[in-house]
Design a protein around this motif. Structure first.
Motif, mmCIF file in Angstrom:
data_model
loop_
_atom_site.group_PDB
_atom_site.id
_atom_site.type_symbol
_atom_site.label_atom_id
_atom_site.label_comp_id
_atom_site.label_asym_id
_atom_site.label_seq_id
_atom_site.Cartn_x
_atom_site.Cartn_y
_atom_site.Cartn_z
ATOM 1 N N THR A 143 0.762 5.195 -47.257
ATOM 2 C CA THR A 143 0.686 5.626 -45.855
ATOM 3 C C THR A 143 1.054 4.478 -44.925
ATOM 4 N N LEU A 144 0.522 3.285 -45.202
ATOM 5 C CA LEU A 144 0.858 2.112 -44.395
ATOM 6 C C LEU A 144 2.359 1.835 -44.443
ATOM 7 N N LEU A 145 2.934 1.910 -45.639
ATOM 8 C CA LEU A 145 4.357 1.656 -45.805
ATOM 9 C C LEU A 145 5.195 2.688 -45.048
ATOM 10 N N LEU A 146 4.838 3.945 -45.158
ATOM 11 C CA LEU A 146 5.607 4.998 -44.493
ATOM 12 C C LEU A 146 5.455 4.942 -42.981
ATOM 13 N N PHE A 150 2.442 8.698 -36.906
ATOM 14 C CA PHE A 150 1.233 8.796 -37.728
ATOM 15 C C PHE A 150 1.004 10.235 -38.185
ATOM 16 N N LEU A 151 1.214 11.188 -37.310
ATOM 17 C CA LEU A 151 1.003 12.590 -37.667
ATOM 18 C C LEU A 151 2.005 13.042 -38.719
ATOM 19 N N ALA A 152 3.268 12.665 -38.539
ATOM 20 C CA ALA A 152 4.305 13.061 -39.501
ATOM 21 C C ALA A 152 4.016 12.485 -40.885
ATOM 22 N N ALA A 169 7.887 2.262 -41.944
ATOM 23 C CA ALA A 169 9.258 2.774 -41.989
ATOM 24 C C ALA A 169 9.491 3.776 -40.865
ATOM 25 N N GLY A 170 8.499 4.627 -40.609
ATOM 26 C CA GLY A 170 8.636 5.609 -39.540
ATOM 27 C C GLY A 170 8.768 4.965 -38.172
ATOM 28 N N LEU A 171 8.032 3.873 -37.936
ATOM 29 C CA LEU A 171 8.133 3.183 -36.645
ATOM 30 C C LEU A 171 9.519 2.556 -36.475
ATOM 31 N N PHE A 172 10.092 2.019 -37.567
ATOM 32 C CA PHE A 172 11.457 1.492 -37.482
ATOM 33 C C PHE A 172 12.449 2.617 -37.175
ATOM 34 N N LEU A 173 12.271 3.760 -37.829
ATOM 35 C CA LEU A 173 13.160 4.891 -37.558
ATOM 36 C C LEU A 173 13.012 5.368 -36.116
ATOM 37 N N ARG A 174 11.789 5.402 -35.625
ATOM 38 C CA ARG A 174 11.560 5.813 -34.243
ATOM 39 C C ARG A 174 12.174 4.800 -33.264
ATOM 40 N N THR A 175 12.091 3.497 -33.605
ATOM 41 C CA THR A 175 12.713 2.481 -32.763
ATOM 42 C C THR A 175 14.217 2.687 -32.701
ATOM 43 N N LEU A 176 14.813 2.956 -33.874
ATOM 44 C CA LEU A 176 16.254 3.218 -33.915
ATOM 45 C C LEU A 176 16.596 4.453 -33.094
ATOM 46 N N GLN A 177 15.789 5.492 -33.235
ATOM 47 C CA GLN A 177 16.027 6.726 -32.478
ATOM 48 C C GLN A 177 15.888 6.473 -30.977
ATOM 49 N N ALA A 234 -2.923 0.835 -40.887
ATOM 50 C CA ALA A 234 -1.661 0.749 -40.158
ATOM 51 C C ALA A 234 -1.895 0.533 -38.672
ATOM 52 N N ALA A 235 -2.916 1.179 -38.120
ATOM 53 C CA ALA A 235 -3.199 1.037 -36.690
ATOM 54 C C ALA A 235 -3.514 -0.408 -36.329
ATOM 55 N N VAL A 236 -4.053 -1.161 -37.295
ATOM 56 C CA VAL A 236 -4.385 -2.568 -37.046
ATOM 57 C C VAL A 236 -3.187 -3.470 -37.324
ATOM 58 N N LEU A 237 -2.543 -3.287 -38.494
ATOM 59 C CA LEU A 237 -1.507 -4.217 -38.932
ATOM 60 C C LEU A 237 -0.195 -4.055 -38.185
#
Length: 807
Positions: free
Chosen positions: A439-442, A773-775, A445-453, A751-754
């Motif tokens: 979950t932390l890893l995803l 986080f929801l996705a 990765a999701g935050l990087f994808l969202r940044t790119l988007q 993840a919310a902390v790190l």
């Protein structure tokens, strides 16, 4: 020694008997260790490996100019470099350089190679020694145009010049001008920047031939970068203070161009100082993501080993009953685990060899020269792979070994399922932890994808759609400035007449294309309230039609006209940010500004556009007519429909058949360079996230399936008492989902902390972005349900009689 050989033989036989488990474990470990080794090879190439050919690199420094407004990492003019070098010798020996592409002719078709113009002492400052012949010296850099000497890299000598043993004295042509090769640089040396290779080195005094358009005499032509070697006994802070004092003296002598200017001395690391912070953060995030995948793989393998130990509970109990000691059983268990990890490490090294080729394939979109990193698996990388293998092997094998040593043989001799119950609880904890890490890893990765988007959705201030661009370099053909102006005019006119072309223009620089675009020192003319002396602004020389072609709105005044030529009065268009800084609260139209030592009248104000990065704040910009600021290198911009690339090739070939059309591509692809870090991070983190997700799903499936095998009798009793199949499936699915939800909750909290630590790499996205986080939570829940479905279906199909009879 005999007991060790016996343990190793027993481990080999045991692993061969469990081929499926062995293959699964080795493949899992190989992928995780291979990914980490490949990522570390990138870290090693960029941060750890010494630059080849350079002596005593820890004494080298980069020297930058700092403007009055605090902007740093700026370049120097050639006169400023000469003065600073002559007066600052007691602090550091300084060398100047500037890199670019040049057309190389040396037999065969011409090619554009990385070429560096350097001061005569460049190689002495770096401590480089020649492989053949000699290197450039002070005598080569004294009189402009007098010494057409060139040094070539070992790579170019091998690749293009046939490793000619008589290379010294041979003539090559750069931009059509003959240069004599005086030496070959040592093998591996291609400049002092990692990843940016240069193959030819010529003296600054030959800039008129190798880089027409660059000025060696003007103090406002700030196109040179400086590298220095600290004098014996001088520290970097001492050099900083000494050179800053010298620069202050120069500013008093030349207030028009140097007022408020200072210097910034930094340690030379092989990474451009403007990129260093981002590069280190980027590599750290990638390595942490890789280590997370390795940790997930280790937890997965620990679960497999526990399951294997549970399956062998009766065997171990019999051996203990026959006199086998606890230490011997623990030692054999550890030998089997280390055997798995040795095999996994070998596969990992093979995977790393293959993966480094994939890393080489990541290149910035349409970069003028390919980045080149030495990603070979050297001793440091192999040591990392071995250390990772041993440490993870010991960590994963410790728990199964201790359980094997401390196991009570009586329950296992009575019923092997009783011995498996404690292991089931431990495996459940491991799987929950695995889900949490995934979950932390995803989430990362999701935050990087969202940044790119998010970055893709940012308005750059211009419209790249429907625009084609190409780079033209008139230094590659014969002719003077008048010939170049005529060629530009004819080309724009011919393209405008092409079917489907709406507008065409030229610019010296493209927005979002250069990490270090041209700049100029700008000052307001007269006592203007709020003016900022020495303000540094991005400078772009453009032709009439530029603002129309890129659809950059003018908020006041006018754009450039054909009458804005060398015979007309010098004019400029400024952007909103520069207007706000120099003329706050009033219109700049009709005002005058100084560009270095020259004066221009402001005739227009253009909307702000992104210059270096999509996520930067508005930067001061000034546009000048290309006809009044000639540039032999320019970017062609054509807006329209149809085959724009073909139209560019046809018209250039018609006017100058020998002129290459370089970097011809849609503007959308050209400016995608600005998204390269986000795209690479999202791609690698996404790929590793998918691997982690697959490992987590495998681990969850194994725990649920093992739980079903232990509860076969219970399932049979429930079925015999009237439980429906749906009830049995819900029972098993519920267990899998409970484990998954516990892991997701723990991983989300982690993840919310790190993720707050990586805030600097996220742009326009919060580290606790709720959609991400929801996705991830929904994805993990869906994968958990799928991984639990097959064991649940098997439990629902248990025959009560068969289950009861098996007892």
């Amino acid at each position: 020694m005999e007991s060790l050989r016996r343990d190793l033989r027993h481990a080999a036989r045991s692993l061969l008997r469990s081929r499926a488990l062995t293959a699964t474990a080795v493949l899992t470990l190989g992928l995780a260790l291979g990914a980490n080794t490949a990522l570390f090879s990138l870290v090693n190439a960029i941060l750890l490996r010494p630059l080849p050919g350079i002596a005593d690199a820890e004494r080298l420094v980069n020297v930058h100019r700092t403007a009055a407004d605090g902007t740093t990492l700026l370049g120097f003019s050639h006169p400023d470099y000469r003065d600073l070098s002559e007066r600052g010798g007691r602090f550091a020996q300084l060398a100047a350089f500037n890199g670019r592409g040049a057309s190389l002719g040396a037999g065969g078709a011409p090619e554009v190679v990385g070429t560096q113009l350097v001061s005569g002492n460049y190689f002495d400052v770096l401590g480089v020694r020649p492989l053949r012949g000699r290197l450039l010296n002070e005598a080569d850099d004294r009189a402009p145009g007098a010494s057409p000497a060139a040094v070539v890299s070992h790579s170019l000598w091998q690749r293009r010049l046939g490793a000619d043993p008589d290379i010294v004295g041979r003539t090559i042509r750069l931009n059509g001008f003959p240069f004599t090769v005086v030496g070959v640089a040592p093998e591996g040396f291609q400049g002092h920047f990692v990843g940016f290779p240069f193959d030819v080195y010529v003296p600054l005094a030959m800039s008129a031939q190798a880089a027409p358009g660059e000025d060696l005499t003007a103090r406002d032509a700030e196109w040179l970068e400086l590298v220095g070697r600290l004098a014996p006994g001088v520290s970097r802070p001492q050099a900083q203070a000494g050179l800053a004092g010298i620069m202050a003296g120069l500013a008093r002598e030349h207030p028009l161009t140097l007022r408020g200017v200072s210097v910034d001395v930094r340690r030379m690391t092989g990474i451009d100082d403007s990129l260093r912070g981002g590069v280190i953060a980027f590599l750290a995030v990638l390595q942490v993501v890789g280590l997370l995948v390795l940790l997930i793989a280790c937890v997965n393998l620990a679960g497999l080993l526990l399951a294997r130990a549970a399956g062998r509970a009766r065997e171990l109990a019999v051996r203990m009953a026959l006199g086998a000691g606890q230490a011997a059983l623990a030692r054999q268990s550890m030998a089997e685990t280390l055997g798995l990890f040795v095999l996994g490490g070998a596969v990992g090294v093979a995977v790393a060899f293959w993966t480094t080729d994939l890393l080489h394939a990541f290149q910035p979109a349409a970069f003028p020269m390919p980045l080149r990193f030495d990603l070979r698996l050297d001793v440091r990388v192999l040591a990392f792979a071995i250390a990772a293998t041993v440490i993870t092997g010991l960590s994963c094998g410790l728990v199964p070994a201790l359980q094997a040593a401390r196991a009570d043989p009586l329950p296992a001799l009575k019923d092997s399922r009783l011995a498996g119950t404690p292991r089931l609880r431990l495996r459940s904890l491991l799987v929950a932890g695995q889900v949490a890490l995934t979950t932390l890893l995803l989430v990362g990765a999701g935050l990087f994808l969202r940044t790119l988007q998010t970055a893709r959705a940012i308005d750059p201030g211009f419209d790249p759609e429907g625009v084609h661009t190409a780079r033209l370099d008139l230094t590659l053909r014969a002719g003077n400035e008048l010939d170049a102006r005529a060629f530009y005019d004819q080309l724009i006119g011919a393209l405008a007449a092409e079917p489907g072309v709406r507008s065409a223009s030229l610019a010296s620089s493209l927005p979002l294309r250069n990490l270090a675009p041209p700049t100029a020192a700008i000052r307001a003319d007269g006592p203007v309230s709020g003016s900022e002396p020495g303000l540094t602004a991005a400078l772009n020389a453009v032709t009439p039609g530029y603002f129309e072609t890129l659809r950059i709105p003018l908020v006041a005044g006018r754009a450039f006209f054909p009458a804005d030529n060398p015979r007309g009065r010098p004019v400029a268009v400024v952007n909103e940010e520069l207007a706000r800084r120099l003329w706050p609260g009033r219109s700049p139209i009709g005002e005058r500004l100084w560009q270095g030592a020259g004066q221009r009248e402001v005739v227009g104000v253009a909307r702000d556009v992104k210059v270096r990065s999509l996520v930067e704040d508005s930067q001061p910009q000034v546009y000048v007519p290309l006809a009044q600021s000639h540039q032999p290198r320019a970017r062609l911009l054509v807006r329209g429909e149809g085959d724009l690339a073909g139209a560019v090739r046809r018209q250039v070939a018609a006017l100058a058949p020998d002129l290459p059309v370089m970097e011809s591509m849609p503007l959308r692809e050209a400016v995608a360079f600005a998204l390269f870090p986000q795209r690479m991070a999202a791609s690698i983190a996404g790929a590793l996230g998918v691997l982690g997700l697959a490992l987590a799903a495998t681990g969850l499936y194994g725990v649920v399936a093992y739980s079903v095998s232990l509860r076969t009798r219970e399932m049979g009793v429930r079925a015999a008492l009237g439980a429906r199949r749906s009830d049995l499936m819900a029972l098993v699915l519920g267990r899998g989902l409970r484990l998954a939800l516990a892991g997701v909750a723990a991983g989300a909290a982690l993840a919310a902390v790190l993720t707050r630590a990586g805030r600097g790499l996220l742009h326009g996205v919060s580290p606790t972005d709720a959609p991400t986080f929801l996705a991830v939570a929904l994805l993990m829940t869906a994968v958990a349900a799928l991984a639990s479905y097959l064991p649940a279906r098997r439990a629902a199909r248990v025959d009560p009689m068969t289950a009861l009879r098996s007892e």
